[in-house]
Design a protein around this motif. Structure first.
Motif, PDB file in Angstrom:
ATOM      1  N   ASP A   3       0.856  -1.191   0.000  1.00 42.81           N
ATOM      2  CA  ASP A   3       0.000   0.000   0.000  1.00 42.81           C
ATOM      3  C   ASP A   3       0.892   1.240   0.000  1.00 42.81           C
ATOM      4  N   THR A   4       1.628   1.395  -1.100  1.00 43.93           N
ATOM      5  CA  THR A   4       2.630   2.459  -1.175  1.00 43.93           C
ATOM      6  C   THR A   4       1.984   3.837  -1.140  1.00 43.93           C
ATOM      7  N   ALA A   5       0.839   4.000  -1.769  1.00 42.99           N
ATOM      8  CA  ALA A   5       0.179   5.313  -1.783  1.00 42.99           C
ATOM      9  C   ALA A   5      -0.186   5.745  -0.371  1.00 42.99           C
ATOM     10  N   GLU A   6      -0.738   4.844   0.407  1.00 43.95           N
ATOM     11  CA  GLU A   6      -1.086   5.175   1.790  1.00 43.95           C
ATOM     12  C   GLU A   6       0.165   5.429   2.626  1.00 43.95           C
ATOM     13  N   ALA A   7       1.215   4.649   2.357  1.00 45.15           N
ATOM     14  CA  ALA A   7       2.460   4.833   3.109  1.00 45.15           C
ATOM     15  C   ALA A   7       3.032   6.226   2.895  1.00 45.15           C
ATOM     16  N   LEU A   8       2.967   6.736   1.673  1.00 41.35           N
ATOM     17  CA  LEU A   8       3.486   8.084   1.399  1.00 41.35           C
ATOM     18  C   LEU A   8       2.695   9.135   2.171  1.00 41.35           C
ATOM     19  N   HIS A   9       1.399   8.952   2.302  1.00 42.01           N
ATOM     20  CA  HIS A   9       0.593   9.923   3.047  1.00 42.01           C
ATOM     21  C   HIS A   9       0.933   9.902   4.531  1.00 42.01           C
ATOM     22  N   TYR A  10       1.212   8.734   5.061  1.00 37.84           N
ATOM     23  CA  TYR A  10       1.626   8.687   6.461  1.00 37.84           C
ATOM     24  C   TYR A  10       2.977   9.365   6.654  1.00 37.84           C
ATOM     25  N   TYR A  11       3.889   9.132   5.725  1.00 42.37           N
ATOM     26  CA  TYR A  11       5.198   9.780   5.826  1.00 42.37           C
ATOM     27  C   TYR A  11       5.080  11.293   5.639  1.00 42.37           C
ATOM     28  N   TYR A  12       4.056  11.730   4.908  1.00 42.64           N
ATOM     29  CA  TYR A  12       3.883  13.164   4.699  1.00 42.64           C
ATOM     30  C   TYR A  12       3.554  13.883   6.012  1.00 42.64           C
ATOM     31  N   THR A  13       2.985  13.178   6.974  1.00 46.68           N
ATOM     32  CA  THR A  13       2.699  13.805   8.267  1.00 46.68           C
ATOM     33  C   THR A  13       3.975  14.175   9.017  1.00 46.68           C
ATOM     34  N   LEU A  14       5.132  13.677   8.548  1.00 41.56           N
ATOM     35  CA  LEU A  14       6.421  13.999   9.174  1.00 41.56           C
ATOM     36  C   LEU A  14       7.145  15.111   8.434  1.00 41.56           C
ATOM     37  N   ARG A  15       6.434  15.856   7.594  1.00 40.18           N
ATOM     38  CA  ARG A  15       7.065  16.853   6.735  1.00 40.18           C
ATOM     39  C   ARG A  15       7.731  17.980   7.510  1.00 40.18           C
ATOM     40  N   ASN A  16       7.292  18.245   8.729  1.00 42.56           N
ATOM     41  CA  ASN A  16       7.853  19.345   9.509  1.00 42.56           C
ATOM     42  C   ASN A  16       8.993  18.900  10.427  1.00 42.56           C
ATOM     43  N   LEU A  17       9.382  17.641  10.352  1.00 38.70           N
ATOM     44  CA  LEU A  17      10.477  17.123  11.171  1.00 38.70           C
ATOM     45  C   LEU A  17      11.716  16.925  10.308  1.00 38.70           C
ATOM     46  N   HIS A  18      12.863  16.789  10.955  1.00 45.82           N
ATOM     47  CA  HIS A  18      14.128  16.628  10.254  1.00 45.82           C
ATOM     48  C   HIS A  18      14.925  15.505  10.900  1.00 45.82           C
ATOM     49  N   ASP A  19      15.720  14.825  10.078  1.00 44.98           N
ATOM     50  CA  ASP A  19      16.561  13.751  10.586  1.00 44.98           C
ATOM     51  C   ASP A  19      17.846  14.337  11.160  1.00 44.98           C
ATOM     52  N   PRO A  20      18.703  13.515  11.788  1.00 41.29           N
ATOM     53  CA  PRO A  20      19.938  14.046  12.384  1.00 41.29           C
ATOM     54  C   PRO A  20      20.844  14.781  11.400  1.00 41.29           C
ATOM     55  N   LYS A  21      20.726  14.504  10.106  1.00 37.89           N
ATOM     56  CA  LYS A  21      21.542  15.195   9.115  1.00 37.89           C
ATOM     57  C   LYS A  21      20.908  16.502   8.631  1.00 37.89           C
ATOM     58  N   GLY A  22      19.737  16.839   9.175  1.00 35.27           N
ATOM     59  CA  GLY A  22      19.081  18.075   8.797  1.00 35.27           C
ATOM     60  C   GLY A  22      18.176  17.963   7.593  1.00 35.27           C
TER      61      GLY A  22
END
Length: 798
Positions: free
Chosen positions: A517-536
C-alpha cells in the motif's frame, strides 16, 4: 681407613654392635643405594614441574603424596544420599540437622523423578500423536474407488502468475478507513484549504466501529484537546503545565459522563433538568439507614450529597439552589460556589470557610460535607475521600476539581501519582487498557498514554492515529532527535512528562504495508514533513528515500510507481509523467528533488544503475553520465547477452545519446568525452564479438585511441593521458581486441594467394607495423596487464 674396614663397621651397626661413634641406622649401604636408584627413577618419570611443586609445597610443610592419596579417596557418589542416622550419643541439634537435610534431599529426589517422568510422558505422547496423524494421513490416501494402490509421489505443479495482478493489501478494514481519513486530510493541506480537527474526524470514524471502549477513548481525547492553538515556537510539553484548559476540559468530560450515568438510573423526565436529576438520584440512593451520619437536610433530602452530586455533574446552579433551600446560614457557601462558577476568587469568604473547616468540618461524620469543602477550598489535598469516591473517575474528578488555575506544581504531583505511584500494576493495565489510557489522558499525559496503547497489536493502529492527530494540533510533545527511543524523558521538562518519538512510531507502523500500500504509506510519511533527521534533511523525504532504496536493486516497479515513467527524447527535457510523489509537489520539495535525494542515497549504497535513472529524472545529467560511465567501464568488453547488466546499460547509453543530440543543459566536457568514447567502444566490442572486424576497426579508428603506425604512438599516448580513469581502464582490453583483429586480417591476407604480390606485401607490412605500434604503446603505458598477451600476438605475425 680403607673401604673394606668401613664396610665391616657399617654391617656391624645393623647387628647392634656399636664399636664406633657413628649413630645407629636401619639400612645397609646396599639398601641405601637401591633406595637412591628408585628415587632417581621416580623423579625422572614425574617431571620437572611436579618436582618443583613438591619442593614448593614441602617448604610450607605440606606432604604432597599424602594429599594426593586423600584427594583420590574422596567420592562424590554420596552427595545426595541420605545422611546417616545419628547414634545414640548424638545430641538433639545434630539429630534435627540430619532430619532436615534428609527431608531436603528427599524433596530433591522426588522432584527429579517427577520431572523425568513428566518429560518421558510428554515425549511418548507427542510421538504417539505424530504416529497417529501419519497413520491417518496414509489411510486417507489409500481410500479410493479401486483396489489399486495410489501413487503418493508428489508431482511438480506448474503455477502461472498474472504479471498484472497486484499484491493484496496488508491493511485490514479498520486501518484502511483510518488511512482514507489521513489521505483526505493531507489533500486539504496540499491544496492549502481549511483543515478540520483531525481528532474529531477520527472520533467520528471510531464511533462506526462498534467498540464502546474505543469510542470513549476517542471522545475523551476530543474533549480534552479542545484548547486554543499555542504559538508554533512554543514547546507543547513546557506550556502544558501552565495552561488551565487541559484541567478544565478533563473535569468537564468527567462531569458530562457522570451526568449521563445517573440519567440512566432515574426516570427520563428528570434527565433534562439538572436540579430534578440530582434530587431524584439522591432520593434513589439515600433512604433509611443510608442517611446515618449526614448532618444537614434541604427539602427533606440530605443536603451535602445534593451539593456533591450537583458539582459532580457540573450543575453549579443546582448546587446554589439547594443551598438556598437549606436556609440563610448557607448563603456564604452559595456565594462561594457562584463566584467559583464565574471564575471569581473571593479571598475573604474562602479564608472564613477554611477556618470553619479546620475547627468543625474536618471531624464531621458527613463525608459528603467534608468532600465538598475540600473540593471548593482545596483543603487536605492528600485526603482520598474513599466514602464518597467509589470509582477511579470519582477519585480523579475530585483531584482535578481541587486544582487551582495555573497550579503547575499540583498538576505535576497529580500526574506523578498516576504514572509513577500507581502505575500499570495498580490499574491492571494489561487487562484494562482503556482505564489506564483514560487516567493518563485526563491528567494531560498524552505521550505516555499513546505509547502504552502502541505496545499491543490490537491498539497500535489507534495509537498511531491519535499521535498524528495531536501532532497536527500542535499538542503532542515530540523528541528533540528522531533517533531517540519511542518514549523518553527530557531532563529540562516538567516532571513527570514524557516525549513521544512520532517518527519512530509511524515508521514502525508503516513498514509492514509500505510495499503493498505504497500510496497510503506516502501519506503517512507526509505527516512527518515538519520534522528533520539528524543530518538536517526533511524527514518526509528521508522516509520516502528509504522506502525506495530498500525496495530492491533491480525492482523498478516501485521507482515507476513513485516517480513515474521517464519520457522519450521527443518531449521536453526532464519531463516526468504520473507518479505518486507528484501529488506532494510543493516549493520545498518536488519529484525531481526527491529523485535526486534517492539517487544520492543509492550511490552511497553502490547501486549506480538505478541512481543513473533517478539522476536523469532529477535533471542532473552530469551525474547521470558520470555514473553510467563508471558502470560501462566495467562491462564494455563483455559479450552482449540479453538480460545482463551490459545489455541494460547499452540501452541506457543509447537513450542518453539521443538526449544529447538536442540537449539544453551544459555538460562538463570531460564527462561528455568519457561517455561518448565508452558508447563508441560498446559498439566496437559488439561488432568485434559478432565477427565484423572491418566495421569494428572503423569505429576504433574514429575514436583515435589505438595507433595505426609507430608515428601515431606518441599522439595516442597523449590522448589517453587526458582521458578519465573509466576510459583508461578499458584501453588494455581494446588493445587486445585490436591486436586480435589485426592478426586475423594478417592471416587471411597471407593465405589468400601465393606468391605474395608487391601490394599484398605492403599490406602485410602495414599490419605488422600496426601490431608493433600497439605493442609499443602498451609497453610505454604505466600499467598494462595485457602487455604479455599483446607481445605473443605480435610474434605470431613474423
Amino acid at each position: 681407613m680403607d673401604l673394606n674396614t668401613l664396610l665391616q663397621r657399617a654391617q656391624s651397626l645393623t647387628k647392634g654392635n656399636v664399636e664406633c661413634e657413628l649413630p645407629g641406622v636401619e639400612r645397609t649401604l646396599q639398601q641405601v643405594l637401591q633406595a637412591t636408584e628408585q628415587l632417581h627413577s621416580r623423579v625422572t618419570q614425574t617431571g620437572a614441574k611436579e618436582i618443583q611443586a613438591q619442593i614448593l609445597l614441602g617448604s610450607k610443610g605440606i606432604d604432597l603424596p599424602k594429599l594426593n592419596q586423600k584427594l583420590e579417596a574422596l567420592s562424590t557418589g554420596k552427595t545426595f544420599e541420605p545422611v546417616d542416622v545419628a547414634g545414640s550419643d548424638t545430641d538433639v541439634c545434630t539429630f534435627l540437622k540430619n532430619e532436615r537435610e534428609n527431608a531436603i534431599l528427599s524433596v530433591i529426589e522426588d522432584t527429579n523423578k517427577n520431572i523425568s517422568d513428566s518429560v518421558s510422558k510428554q515425549k511418548w505422547g507427542n510421538l504417539t500423536s505424530s504416529w497417529n496423524e501419519e497413520k491417518t494421513r496414509l489411510l486417507d490416501a489409500l481410500i479410493g474407488p479401486s483396489q489399486n494402490f495410489i501413487d503418493l509421489q508428489r508431482l511438480p505443479e506448474q503455477i502461472i502468475l498474472n504479471p498484472e495482478c497486484l499484491p493484496l493489501s496488508c491493511l485490514d478494514k479498520m486501518s484502511l478507513l483510518y488511512a482514507q481519513e489521513v489521505c483526505e486530510y493531507n489533500a486539504l493541506v496540499l491544496k492549502d484549504r481549511p483543515r478540520p480537527n483531525l481528532v474529531q474526524k477520527f472520533a467520528q470514524l471510531a464511533s462506526t466501529f462498534g467498540d464502546v471502549r474505543l469510542t470513549e477513548m476517542w471522545m475523551l481525547l476530543s474533549c480534552v484537546t479542545q484548547v486554543n492553538e499555542s504559538p508554533s515556537q512554543t514547546d507543547p510539553i513546557k506550556s502544558r503545565q501552565q495552561r488551565p484548559e487541559f484541567v478544565l476540559h478533563a473535569r468537564t468530560y468527567l462531569e458530562r459522563r457522570y451526568k449521563v450515568y445517573i440519567s440512566s438510573l432515574v426516570t427520563q423526565a428528570c434527565a433534562t433538568d439538572s436540579y430534578q436529576l440530582v434530587r431524584a438520584y439522591v432520593s434513589r440512593r439515600f433512604s433509611g439507614q443510608q442517611t446515618i451520619g449526614l448532618v444537614d437536610t434541604a427539602g427533606g433530602k440530605p443536603l451535602w450529597p445534593l451539593i456533591y452530586y450537583s458539582l459532580r455533574c457540573g450543575a453549579f446552579e443546582a448546587a446554589v439552589d439547594f443551598l438556598r433551600e437549606a436556609g440563610s446560614s448557607y448563603d456564604e457557601f452559595a456565594q462561594l460556589i457562584g463566584d467559583r462558577n464565574a471564575g471569581v476568587i473571593n479571598s475573604k469568604i474562602e479564608s472564613k470557610l477554611k477556618l470553619q473547616y479546620a475547627n468543625k468540618i474536618r471531624n464531621s461524620t458527613d463525608a459528603y460535607k467534608k468532600a465538598v469543602y475540600c473540593i471548593l477550598l482545596g483543603c487536605d489535598t492528600n485526603e482520598v475521600h474513599g466514602e464518597v469516591a467509589k470509582t477511579i473517575d470519582d477519585f480523579l474528578w475530585i483531584k482535578l476539581a481541587m486544582l487551582r488555575p495555573g497550579d503547575a506544581a499540583g498538576y505535576g504531583q497529580l500526574q506523578s501519582s498516576f504514572i509513577e505511584n500507581y502505575g500499570e500494576k495498580y490499574f491492571n493495565a494489561a487487562q484494562h487498557a482503556h482505564l489506564y489510557f483514560q487516567a493518563l489522558a485526563l491528567t494531560g499525559q498524552f505521550e505516555a498514554a499513546i505509547e502504552f496503547l502502541a505496545r499491543t497489536d490490537a491498539n497500535r493502529v489507534h495509537a498511531v492515529h491519535m499521535a498524528i492527530a495531536l501532532h497536527e494540533l500542535g499538542i503532542l510533545g515530540g523528541v528533540r532527535s528522531v533517533s531517540q527511543p519511542l518514549l523518553s524523558i527530557d531532563i529540562s521538562d516538567p516532571t513527570p512528562l514524557r516525549r513521544l518519538n512520532l517518527a519512530r512510531l509511524i515508521r514502525l507502523y508503516v513498514q509492514r504495508f509500505e510495499g503493498t500500500d505504497t500510496a497510503e504509506a506516502l501519506h503517512y510519511y507526509y505527516t512527518l514533513r515538519n520534522l528533520h533527521d539528524p543530518k538536517g534533511r526533511n524527514l518526509f523525504l528521508t522516509c520516502v528515500c528509504d522506502l525506495v532504496v530498500d525496495s530492491g536493486v533491480l525492482d523498478t516497479s516501485i521507482f515507476d510507481l513513485i516517480f513515474g515513467q521517464r519520457q522519450t527524447a521527443t518531449l521536453p527535457e526532464h519531463t516526468i509523467s504520473g507518479g505518486l510523489f507528484q501529488q506532494f509537489s510543493c516549493p520545498d520539495f518536488d519529484t525531481r528533488t526527491m529523485a535526486g535525494l534517492v539517487a544520492d542515497e543509492l550511490i552511497t549504497r553502490g547501486n549506480f544503475e538505478m541512481a543513473v535513472r533517478l539522476y536523469d529524472m532529477a535533471g542532473k545529467l552530469n551525474l547521470a553520465l558520470k555514473h553510467i560511465s563508471i558502470l560501462l567501464a566495467q562491462v564494455v568488453q563483455q559479450p552482449a547477452v540479453e538480460g545482463t547488466l551490459r545489455a541494460r546499460l547499452s540501452l541506457e547509453a543509447e537513450r542518453f545519446s539521443n538526449r544529447l543530440t538536442n540537449r539544453q543543459t551544459e555538460i562538463e566536457p570531460k564527462i561528455l568525452v568519457s561517455f561518448t568514447l565508452l558508447r563508441d567502444l560498446i559498439k566496437f566490442f559488439d561488432n568485434y564479438n559478432e565477427g565484423k572486424p572491418q566495421v569494428a576497426l572503423e569505429l576504433l579508428d574514429h575514436t583515435g585511441l589505438i595507433p595505426h603506425s609507430i608515428r601515431d604512438v606518441d599522439t595516442c599516448l597523449a590522448n589517453v593521458r587526458r582521458l578519465s580513469g573509466e576510459v583508461i581502464k578499458v584501453i588494455p582490453d581494446v588493445m587486445v581486441a585490436a591486436m586480435d583483429i589485426t592478426l586475423t586480417k594478417y592471416k587471411q591476407l597471407k593465405s589468400e594467394t601465393e606468391p605474395v604480390s608487391v601490394l599484398q606485401h605492403q599490406r602485410l607490412q602495414d599490419l605488422r607495423e600496426r601490431a608493433k605500434a600497439i605493442a609499443n604503446m602498451a609497453a610505454t603505458m604505466p600499467y598494462c596487464p595485457t602487455n604479455q598477451r599483446l607481445l605473443q600476438l605480435e610474434l605470431l605475425m613474423h
